[in-house]
Design a protein around this motif. Sequence first.
Motif, mmCIF file in Angstrom:
data_model
loop_
_atom_site.group_PDB
_atom_site.id
_atom_site.type_symbol
_atom_site.label_atom_id
_atom_site.label_comp_id
_atom_site.label_asym_id
_atom_site.label_seq_id
_atom_site.Cartn_x
_atom_site.Cartn_y
_atom_site.Cartn_z
ATOM 1 N N LEU A 1 0.818 -1.214 0.000
ATOM 2 C CA LEU A 1 0.000 0.000 0.000
ATOM 3 C C LEU A 1 0.852 1.265 0.000
ATOM 4 O O LEU A 1 0.535 2.233 -0.703
ATOM 5 N N VAL A 2 1.924 1.266 0.779
ATOM 6 C CA VAL A 2 2.712 2.507 0.919
ATOM 7 C C VAL A 2 3.495 2.854 -0.347
ATOM 8 O O VAL A 2 4.073 3.939 -0.440
ATOM 9 N N LYS A 3 3.487 1.977 -1.345
ATOM 10 C CA LYS A 3 4.170 2.267 -2.609
ATOM 11 C C LYS A 3 3.311 3.087 -3.567
ATOM 12 O O LYS A 3 3.779 3.507 -4.629
ATOM 13 N N PHE A 4 2.044 3.310 -3.206
ATOM 14 C CA PHE A 4 1.087 3.939 -4.124
ATOM 15 C C PHE A 4 1.595 5.262 -4.685
ATOM 16 O O PHE A 4 1.656 5.460 -5.905
ATOM 17 N N ASN A 5 1.980 6.159 -3.808
ATOM 18 C CA ASN A 5 2.433 7.484 -4.226
ATOM 19 C C ASN A 5 3.641 7.388 -5.164
ATOM 20 O O ASN A 5 3.730 8.093 -6.178
ATOM 21 N N GLU A 6 4.544 6.502 -4.823
ATOM 22 C CA GLU A 6 5.758 6.340 -5.620
ATOM 23 C C GLU A 6 5.424 5.906 -7.045
ATOM 24 O O GLU A 6 5.939 6.453 -8.026
ATOM 25 N N TYR A 7 4.533 4.925 -7.181
ATOM 26 C CA TYR A 7 4.181 4.409 -8.508
ATOM 27 C C TYR A 7 3.450 5.455 -9.346
ATOM 28 O O TYR A 7 3.659 5.538 -10.566
ATOM 29 N N ILE A 8 2.579 6.235 -8.719
ATOM 30 C CA ILE A 8 1.844 7.260 -9.461
ATOM 31 C C ILE A 8 2.819 8.295 -10.019
ATOM 32 O O ILE A 8 2.724 8.707 -11.180
ATOM 33 N N ASN A 9 3.773 8.717 -9.204
ATOM 34 C CA ASN A 9 4.756 9.705 -9.651
ATOM 35 C C ASN A 9 5.646 9.151 -10.760
ATOM 36 O O ASN A 9 5.932 9.848 -11.732
ATOM 37 N N VAL A 10 6.079 7.916 -10.624
ATOM 38 C CA VAL A 10 6.918 7.307 -11.658
ATOM 39 C C VAL A 10 6.130 7.141 -12.954
ATOM 40 O O VAL A 10 6.652 7.373 -14.054
#
Length: 587
Positions: free
Chosen positions: A510-519
């Motif tokens: 779950l905590v990877k969400f922001n990272e994936y959206i930005n990438v």
Amino acid sequence: MDMFINKITKTISEKFEENGYDSEYGKVNVSNRPDLCQFQCNGALAAAKKYKKAPVAIATEIVESLKSVDIFESLSIAGPGFINITVKDSFLVQYINSMKEDEKCGGSTEEAPKTIVVDYGGANVAKPLHVGHLRSAIIGESIKRTAKFLGHNVIGDVHLGDWGLQMGMVITEVKRRNPELPYFDDNFTGEYPKEAPFTIDALEQIYPHASKLAKSDEAIMEEAKQATLELQNGRRGYVALWKHILNVSVTDLKRNYAALNVDFDLWKGESDAQPYIPDMVKYLKDNNYAYESEGALVVDVSKEDDKFEVPPFLVLKSDGSSLYGTTDLATIIQRTQDFSPNEIIYLADKRQSLHFEQLFRCAKKSNILPENTELDFIGFGTMNGKDGKPFKTREGGVMRLQDLIEIIKSAVREKVVQSDSVSEDQVEETARKIGAAALKYGDLSNQATKDYIFDIERFSSFEGNTGPYILYTVVRIKSILSKCVEISSKEGISITGPYSDAERDLMLQLVKFNEYINVSFKDKAPHKICEYIYDLSNTFSRFYSSTKIVAEEDINKKTSWVALISLVQKVLELGLDLLGIEAPDKM
């Protein structure tokens, strides 16, 4: 919210700096050995070269400094100097609860938002949408939605092909069929009919017939070219007929794009750029950017260090008529004046890469847009059949997009009926949503620049890396929450735990969400979002299979799990929405 991994990186970077090393060496990555640790920092190896010290010695200094920080469960050194990191559950849960309370589930908002124009339609009027229009529409829609999610000011433009040779072909074919219409009478001075002299079905038959005829008869082709030139020069009857073509076509195009959940802020076309062309041509001539070559007006865009030949950019043909490139260049001027964009993104078949290279070079060389305005071309691959060739109908023709949508909708309709969980009056709408998800996810889960095989059986499957599988995960969570309504209806419930390795894994995903959206936005790569929500769905399934949520008697655990899976649902739905996919309530 700041990315979870950035919070860890910031802490470790500070310790590198405190120990006399550049903070850049504190960068943290997700571990590729989850059996050993959750995260890893490899900066000590790079720092060793600069500071002439053994990497293990540097890593040891950093680990010792980090022992006073209360967010790490364990820190160890592996191999020549890798720092293995596992965070405390309390730190993880704190971030998860912040995500739960955040409207965007931790998704960051750009501090310096850009104004971005996304050109991602490219449909031609008087022609039906076909499978070749699928990729630009849905890839562009996802990029637009992701940019808006991150806080950018985004304008999506369909940029219709409404001013080229096909217009002349249609006009002359209508004239052959109905020469008595007032549009062709030079002496007619009254008002032209408000109703078009054709339906969309007739129009979609007229163009291919006219095109085939023109390609086989030189005189008819010349007639179509002359009609195109007269239209562009403002011949009254032709302009009136052209408006009918445009209105009838756009009404149908909007219906077809809506079926894909694709929406444009602007419905402009090549014709909207026409008023800008005379001044543009004058500017290019007056400033010695353009010159005549064999009667045509061109701009030299080659460079000394080119590794391949880049032909001159063609501004006007020898007869003075404009081209596709002419209107593209004029459209850049129009968009600059209307929106002052920081970036313009174009979506088109990668086989058009030379055209966009010429266009961008001409725009930059002639200074018709600010130096710092970015021009970005995303060239996508083709959708192929199982034979590896561009997808065709059984008869070998180009398939209409609405027919493709209906085929994949039919493929899932039977499964919906067999599931017996959807009421009869909801079957069609549910099949529409699942079919659209199958089609769009099947495309978007592939890297945009690559060709892919359209496999209707695989795309419509409820198992594996497919749109229906992601939807099924969301529907399953909705079903669980409906059985725990006494908890799920409460506000302010918190996530505790984790109570198992499977639950911890779900939180870490779950905590990877922001990272994936930005990438995804940085790389203009919607497949990164697909990758994330598929991994999240799989991780949830493992958690679900090992956790009896509904039957749990410990109210604290049950409440935490309900809050956790509610967050999973919200994150999945946000991810799907960024892909332009809607989730049904049942399936």
